[in-house]
Design a protein around this motif. Structure first.
Motif, PDB file in Angstrom:
ATOM      1  N   SER A 104      -1.136 -10.598  -1.334  1.00  0.00           N
ATOM      2  CA  SER A 104      -0.458 -11.207  -0.180  1.00  0.00           C
ATOM      3  C   SER A 104       0.500 -12.302  -0.625  1.00  0.00           C
ATOM      4  O   SER A 104       1.606 -12.424  -0.089  1.00  0.00           O
ATOM      5  N   GLU A 105       0.076 -13.098  -1.603  1.00  0.00           N
ATOM      6  CA  GLU A 105       0.963 -14.148  -2.128  1.00  0.00           C
ATOM      7  C   GLU A 105       2.178 -13.535  -2.807  1.00  0.00           C
ATOM      8  O   GLU A 105       3.306 -14.009  -2.616  1.00  0.00           O
ATOM      9  N   TRP A 106       1.968 -12.491  -3.625  1.00  0.00           N
ATOM     10  CA  TRP A 106       3.103 -11.813  -4.269  1.00  0.00           C
ATOM     11  C   TRP A 106       4.045 -11.258  -3.205  1.00  0.00           C
ATOM     12  O   TRP A 106       5.271 -11.368  -3.333  1.00  0.00           O
ATOM     13  N   ALA A 107       3.476 -10.665  -2.155  1.00  0.00           N
ATOM     14  CA  ALA A 107       4.295 -10.105  -1.082  1.00  0.00           C
ATOM     15  C   ALA A 107       5.154 -11.199  -0.451  1.00  0.00           C
ATOM     16  O   ALA A 107       6.353 -11.005  -0.231  1.00  0.00           O
ATOM     17  N   SER A 112      10.316 -13.682   0.464  1.00  0.00           N
ATOM     18  CA  SER A 112      11.144 -14.900   0.512  1.00  0.00           C
ATOM     19  C   SER A 112      12.402 -14.720  -0.325  1.00  0.00           C
ATOM     20  O   SER A 112      13.505 -15.102   0.092  1.00  0.00           O
ATOM     21  N   TRP A 113      12.255 -14.110  -1.490  1.00  0.00           N
ATOM     22  CA  TRP A 113      13.412 -13.826  -2.342  1.00  0.00           C
ATOM     23  C   TRP A 113      14.381 -12.890  -1.613  1.00  0.00           C
ATOM     24  O   TRP A 113      15.598 -13.116  -1.635  1.00  0.00           O
ATOM     25  N   ALA A 114      13.833 -11.851  -0.970  1.00  0.00           N
ATOM     26  CA  ALA A 114      14.682 -10.896  -0.255  1.00  0.00           C
ATOM     27  C   ALA A 114      15.470 -11.598   0.844  1.00  0.00           C
ATOM     28  O   ALA A 114      16.664 -11.335   1.028  1.00  0.00           O
ATOM     29  N   LEU A 149       4.409  -4.690  -2.384  1.00  0.00           N
ATOM     30  CA  LEU A 149       5.346  -4.096  -1.416  1.00  0.00           C
ATOM     31  C   LEU A 149       4.602  -3.315  -0.336  1.00  0.00           C
ATOM     32  O   LEU A 149       5.033  -3.284   0.821  1.00  0.00           O
ATOM     33  N   LYS A 150       3.491  -2.695  -0.695  1.00  0.00           N
ATOM     34  CA  LYS A 150       2.673  -1.991   0.298  1.00  0.00           C
ATOM     35  C   LYS A 150       2.096  -2.984   1.309  1.00  0.00           C
ATOM     36  O   LYS A 150       1.946  -2.655   2.486  1.00  0.00           O
ATOM     37  N   VAL A 151       1.797  -4.208   0.858  1.00  0.00           N
ATOM     38  CA  VAL A 151       1.350  -5.257   1.785  1.00  0.00           C
ATOM     39  C   VAL A 151       2.471  -5.560   2.774  1.00  0.00           C
ATOM     40  O   VAL A 151       2.248  -5.642   3.987  1.00  0.00           O
ATOM     41  N   LEU A 152       3.709  -5.695   2.264  1.00  0.00           N
ATOM     42  CA  LEU A 152       4.851  -5.936   3.156  1.00  0.00           C
ATOM     43  C   LEU A 152       5.058  -4.754   4.103  1.00  0.00           C
ATOM     44  O   LEU A 152       5.396  -4.954   5.275  1.00  0.00           O
ATOM     45  N   GLN A 155       2.822  -4.984   6.943  1.00  0.00           N
ATOM     46  CA  GLN A 155       3.256  -6.050   7.856  1.00  0.00           C
ATOM     47  C   GLN A 155       4.567  -5.700   8.559  1.00  0.00           C
ATOM     48  O   GLN A 155       5.115  -6.515   9.291  1.00  0.00           O
ATOM     49  N   ARG A 156       5.062  -4.515   8.281  1.00  0.00           N
ATOM     50  CA  ARG A 156       6.329  -4.029   8.856  1.00  0.00           C
ATOM     51  C   ARG A 156       7.532  -4.890   8.457  1.00  0.00           C
ATOM     52  O   ARG A 156       8.477  -5.031   9.215  1.00  0.00           O
ATOM     53  N   LYS A 157       7.463  -5.420   7.243  1.00  0.00           N
ATOM     54  CA  LYS A 157       8.574  -6.208   6.712  1.00  0.00           C
ATOM     55  C   LYS A 157       9.361  -5.419   5.672  1.00  0.00           C
ATOM     56  O   LYS A 157      10.391  -5.887   5.192  1.00  0.00           O
ATOM     57  N   ALA A 158       8.844  -4.231   5.324  1.00  0.00           N
ATOM     58  CA  ALA A 158       9.501  -3.419   4.310  1.00  0.00           C
ATOM     59  C   ALA A 158       9.064  -1.974   4.452  1.00  0.00           C
ATOM     60  O   ALA A 158       8.042  -1.681   5.083  1.00  0.00           O
ATOM     61  N   GLU A 159       9.862  -1.098   3.860  1.00  0.00           N
ATOM     62  CA  GLU A 159       9.505   0.312   3.771  1.00  0.00           C
ATOM     63  C   GLU A 159       9.671   0.730   2.320  1.00  0.00           C
ATOM     64  O   GLU A 159      10.762   0.599   1.745  1.00  0.00           O
ATOM     65  N   VAL A 160       8.595   1.213   1.745  1.00  0.00           N
ATOM     66  CA  VAL A 160       8.638   1.684   0.366  1.00  0.00           C
ATOM     67  C   VAL A 160       9.251   3.072   0.379  1.00  0.00           C
ATOM     68  O   VAL A 160       8.869   3.928   1.172  1.00  0.00           O
ATOM     69  N   ILE A 161      10.237   3.295  -0.478  1.00  0.00           N
ATOM     70  CA  ILE A 161      10.981   4.555  -0.522  1.00  0.00           C
ATOM     71  C   ILE A 161      10.492   5.378  -1.705  1.00  0.00           C
ATOM     72  O   ILE A 161      10.483   4.900  -2.841  1.00  0.00           O
TER      73      ILE A 161
END
Length: 173
Positions: A104-107, A112-114, A149-152, A155-161
């Motif tokens: 979760s912290e890595w996410a 934040s970087w994104a 990224l799967k955590v994101l 949370q619906r903040k990202a989609e892994v492609i």
């Protein structure tokens, strides 16, 4: 080992024997947790192999001729897992992911970087993320990055492609 200062306990022989007293063991495991996370962060290692760990300087202090046996290493890893800082790579539990930041912290760090770099609503490759200059996640193990990224994604903040069953990138929202 570079950039990690060995704690005083590392030169204290009983530190390498799992203590029977519950309170003492809890303090001992907390000290081991800190040492393992600091060691892996400094060496940028995300995977610990138990058979190799017994010989590594982390669990083997040659100067006092003491080492933590594999049963102790497993106890330390299970303690780390309870706090979200470790996870077995497979069912045999012979190799473990070590997270000096929880997933979760890595996410949060990656997201934040994104946001700061204008990556929201765009696609980034894993290569771009791992090789982003001067970031805490620069050089991060790809498997750990995918888990974050799967955590994101949850949370619906990202989609892994996906690309041919491999993860190729991510789109941030």
């Amino acid at each position: 080992m570079t950039n990690v200062e060995w704690p005083w306990q590392y030169s204290f022989p009983p530190f390498f024997t799992i203590q029977p007293n519950i309170e003492t063991r809890a303090k001992q495991l907390e000290a081991w947790k800190t040492l393992v996370l600091d060691y892996h962060k400094a060496s940028q290692q995300a995977i610990l192999d138990i058979s190799e760990a017994e010989r590594s300087p982390l669990f083997n202090n040659a100067s006092i001729k003491r080492r933590l046996p594999s049963e102790g290493i497993i106890l330390v890893l299970e303690s780390l897992a309870k706090k979200g800082n470790a996870e077995p790579c497979d069912k045999s539990k012979s190799r473990w992911y070590i997270y000096w930041h929880t997933l979760s912290e890595w996410a949060d760090i990656v997201y934040s970087w994104a946001q700061e770099t204008g990556q929201v609503n765009s696609v980034c490759t894993l290569y771009e993320i791992i090789n982003a200059p001067d970031q805490e996640f620069t050089g991060l193990n790809q498997d750990v990055l995918i888990k974050a990224l799967k955590v994101l994604e949850s949370q619906r903040k990202a989609e892994v492609i996906l690309d041919d069953d491999d993860v190729a990138g991510v789109k941030f929202f």
